[in-house]
Structure formats: C-alpha cells, structure tokens
Design an enzyme around this catalytic site. Structure first.
Site, short mmCIF file in Angstrom:
data_model
loop_
_atom_site.label_atom_id
_atom_site.label_comp_id
_atom_site.label_asym_id
_atom_site.label_seq_id
_atom_site.Cartn_x
_atom_site.Cartn_y
_atom_site.Cartn_z
N LYS A 81 42.13 -6.32 22.69
CA LYS A 81 42.58 -7.92 22.95
C LYS A 81 43.01 -8.28 21.34
CE LYS A 81 40.64 -12.30 24.11
NZ LYS A 81 39.22 -13.13 24.68
N SER A 156 39.61 -15.55 28.97
CA SER A 156 40.66 -15.25 28.25
C SER A 156 41.18 -14.10 28.03
CB SER A 156 40.40 -15.96 26.88
OG SER A 156 39.43 -15.16 25.91
N SER A 180 34.75 -14.75 29.35
CA SER A 180 35.91 -14.23 28.99
C SER A 180 36.20 -12.71 29.34
CB SER A 180 36.63 -14.62 27.85
OG SER A 180 36.96 -15.96 27.43
#
Length: 487
Positions: A81, A156, A180
């Site tokens: 990420k 997210s 997330s």
C-alpha cells in the site's frame, strides 16, 4: 486444472520454487504480464517498477541456486500500500501533497519482507492518507472491484485487496485504522488480517491515527496469511508502541490447534442495517462451527453503539496532529500562488489535501481545541476504555467472536456521497481497532449478483495463532478462495 500462476497461493508457489519447477523470474513475469493486462480496468497501482521487480527476482533465483534462500517468501511478488515506505520508490499516500515524494528509507515491514526473500512489487492505491472506506478519495482516481468494475473494492486499502483478487500480486500489505484491511478483503473475496496493536512495527508507515493504525497482510488463504504475518511480526525498537512478544510459528500452529472452540456471537452486530444475504451467509458459517463441535454463545458488547462516535473523535484528533507536518515548508506540496508566509501555509494545504482529508482535519482540530478537549477527546478516550472492557469481558466466556465483516456488499462507485453513510460501512470493524484486538476477514460466500461476502473473526490480544486456526478450520471446509473474478 491448476490455477494460473498469478492466482496460486504462496504455499503452492513456494513448493514449486523449492522444487525447481518454477523460477522467481518466471513467476514475476507472469504477475507483470497479468498486471499489464488487467490494470487498465482495475487501477490498483499508483506506480510500478517492472525493472526493479525483475532484478529482485533474478537475485532471488541466484540465492536459491547458491543454496542461500532467504526465507519463507523467497521469490514471491508482494505489493505494498502506498503509505508504507520502500526505499527509492514513490511514497504518496495517494495525495497531491506527496505526489513527487520518493522514500529515502525502507519501513520495518519492507525490510522484513526483503529478509524473507520477497520481491517488493509496486505502490498500491488507497484512500488519501488512508482516510476512507472505498478508495474513491485517492488523488490518482478510484480503484475498481475486480468482481464488478462498476463497484468499489473497499477502503482504505482498496488497491491492496483489488490487486490480489485480480492476480496482480501474490500477496499484499495494507494498513487498518478502522477496518481498512478487513472491509476491502470482504469486498474483494480475499483474506485480510488486522493484527493486535503493537504486534507489527509502524516504523515507515505514514501515520493517520497513531493509536489505531496497524499494518497487516492480504492473502488468498489463511495459511498464506500465517506465512506473511510470521515474516513481518515482532518487536522493533524504532516503534515505541511495538510490543515485546514471542512470535510463534503461525503456519505450524495451524496444524496443532484444532479446537473445538467457544465462539461468541455479539448480538449488537446482527441488528438493523445488516444486508439479509450477508446475514444468511454468516449464519451458515456459525452453523458450520456448531456442527464441528464448537460451543456457540450469544454475548453482549453493550458499548458498541458508541463505537462510531468514539472512533471519529479519536481518529480525527490524531489525524489533525499527524498531518500538521504537511505545511508546504518542510516537505510536501508547496503552493506557487502564495502572497506571503501565512498564505503559503493556507494555499499549500488547501491545494495538497483532498476534501475528505480536510474534513477530518477540521473535525480533529475542533475536538482538540480549547474548551472542547475535555468534552470530546477526553470523554472519547474514556468510552474507548469501556469498549475494550466489553471485549475482554466477553473473552472470559469465549475464545473468539464471529460477526459479519461489513453490513453490505461492495457498492457502486459514486453511490455513497454522504460521508456519514460511508462511515457506517465500518460499523463492524472499528471496535477492533479501538480495543487493539486482532481481527480477520475470510470469504464466506457470494450474493445473488456475484459479489463476495466476508466473515469476521475477532480474537483475544496477541492470540493470532488461535485466530488463524479458527479461520483455517472454516476455510478448509469451503472453496470460496478458489474462485476468481473474470476480468
């Protein structure tokens, strides 16, 4: 018929790499080719460095040929990420504020992945500064769900979940502040684990809410989650919140812990707002555990109703503090339109941050402001203690809790324009972060329209080995992880 290389598990691929029937370069090339083919539809990556990935793969093959294989992830392409630092690679947090920033160092988890032999591959899209539940808040555009590209992949860490589901990586890392990892894992039909707070170092993770953030893996199987978790867990002196705990061999523990377990069903998680198809799928999972001899008990987490309010006070307050450093002076976006030094601060932050990040900074600044600190932030911290106590009281009766991961399946891009409606997507996951507990989402079915459904299991603090074993027992009896989206 065996799955394509890019859809196979770490365990299976590692066996082939060890046997010499597959090379790291061949595997990496297969992942790169798959990424080129589907990335225009998915948009999981903010940036890709193919040459660097192939160089890492060649180095992996050389180590293996010399009898010096580094570890359990030798030759496995893993995506990160874009809030986790990778030296000499972009680190943007999917924000204009950091659009041109290149990391000068590796995060601790990145270093540990390298030591385990992994091929670090790409920077994965996310909601800006990890603030969101849909990956629509990215400055680089939304990521699409591989099962239906008109829908969100969750957030997210939407890029991390979508890339794995689409076959653009063999595993990925994300961060979980209020769900997330688990929520996008549910939306994309993969496994996602949020470890206990302090189990994994946050050094090199761009901070959103420091007392809630935790890094964790997305994988195809629970066994793969155990492999990756074992590689990245452990104490780190560079992270003052890192916990000194003995790290077991999570993969080996999967075979040793067979239950039966005492499992709790929190009555507050099965009420109004739960999609009937998701409720039915989770009930079937509960029935499976009962048929395996597990004791099923209803438990109560009475302060659940305050989780959302408590979370959005604490998280925004910490975000306001953490994001104060992005001022246009030290680093990050600097406005070219400022008239003076004060205007430089205003213009740089106005241009660099997106709407959701600004909203949370404003909320956080308000609850920390003079005259409101005791009424909001201090009170929220007291309620947080009560929420954690609810979980610990439940664990006097049960070993783990079973809940849905999300109250709804993946929704259409642009469907939830109201921030509160978006925040409610995390109603079943935020309590885990407030209490610092481990939680895992595993696939448990599909809706009639073909969208994945996730089952959440919530464990006791630092009992990831037990949590993984409970999840593995369900996974082994079902084949949800063998199904892949048709892109």
């Amino acid at each position: 018929m065996p799955a394509e290389l890019f859809h196979q598990s770490i365990a299976d691929l590692s066996a082939q790499l060890s046997a010499g029937s597959l090379s790291a370069v061949e595997l990496t090339k297969a992942v790169l080719a798959r990424t080129r083919a589907v990335e225009p539809s998915v948009h999981a990556f903010n940036s890709c460095d193919e040459a660097d990935a192939l160089a890492q793969a060649a180095a992996s093959d050389a180590r293996r040929a010399a009898g010096q294989a580094a570890g359990p992830l030798e030759g496995i392409p893993i995506g990160l990420k874009d809030v986790i630092a990778v030296k000499d690679q972009p680190l943007t947090a999917s924000s204009k504020m950091l659009a041109n920033f290149v990391s000068p160092y590796d995060a601790t988890v990145t270093t540990k992945l390298r030591r385990a032999g992994a091929v670090i591959w790409g920077r994965l899209n996310c909601d800006e500064f990890a603030m969101g539940s849909s990956t629509e808040n990215s400055a680089f555009g939304p990521t699409c769900n591989p099962w239906d590209v008109t829908r969100v992949p969750g957030g997210s860490s939407g890029g991390s979940s979508a890339a794995l589901a689409a076959g653009e990586a063999i595993a990925t890392l994300g961060s979980d502040t209020g769900g997330s990892i688990r929520q996008p894992a549910a939306f994309c039909g993969v496994v996602g684990i949020k470890p206990s707070y302090g189990l994994i170092s946050r050094y090199g993770l761009i901070a959103y809410a420091s007392s809630l953030d935790q890094i964790g893996p997305f994988t195809r199987t629970v066994e793969d989650a155990a492999i990756v978790l074992g590689a990245i867990a452990g104490h780190d002196e560079r992270d003052s919140t890192s916990f000194k705990a003995e790290i077991p061999d999570y993969r080996a523990e999967l075979g040793r812990r067979r239950g039966p377990w005492r499992l709790g069903i929190p009555k507050e998680y099965f009420g109004e707002g739960l999609d009937p198809e998701i409720g039915a799928a989770v009930e079937k999972a509960i029935a499976f555990y009962k048929a395996q001899g597990c004791e099923i008990r209803e438990v109560s987490l009475p302060h659940t109703q305050y989780c959302l309010d408590t979370y959005y006070i604490i998280a925004t307050a910490e975000a306001s503090s953490n994001l104060a450093r992005y001022d246009g002076i030290r680093y990050g976006h600097r406005s070219k339109n400022a008239k003076d030094i004060v205007d430089l601060y205003f213009q740089s932050r106005a241009e660099g941050f997106g709407a959701e990040v600004k909203r949370r900074i404003i909320l956080g600044t308000y609850v920390l402001s003079s005259g409101y600190y005791d009424a909001y932030y201090l009170r929220a911290q007291k309620v947080r203690t009560l929420i954690r106590r609810d979980f610990l009281n439940a664990y006097r009766e049960v070993d783990a809790l079973i809940t849905p991961t999300s109250p709804i399946p993946a929704f259409k891009i642009g469907e939830k324009s109201d921030p509160l409606a978006m925040y409610l997507c995390d109603i079943y996951t935020i309590g885990v972060n407030l209490a610092g507990l481990p939680g895992i989402s595993v696939p448990c079915g599909f809706t009639a329209s073909g969208l994945p459904i996730g089952l959440q299991l919530i464990g006791q603090p630092f009992q990831e080995a037990n949590l993984l074993s409970i999840a593995r027992a369900y996974e082994r009896a079902h084949d949800w992880n063998s199904k892949h989206p048709k892109l």
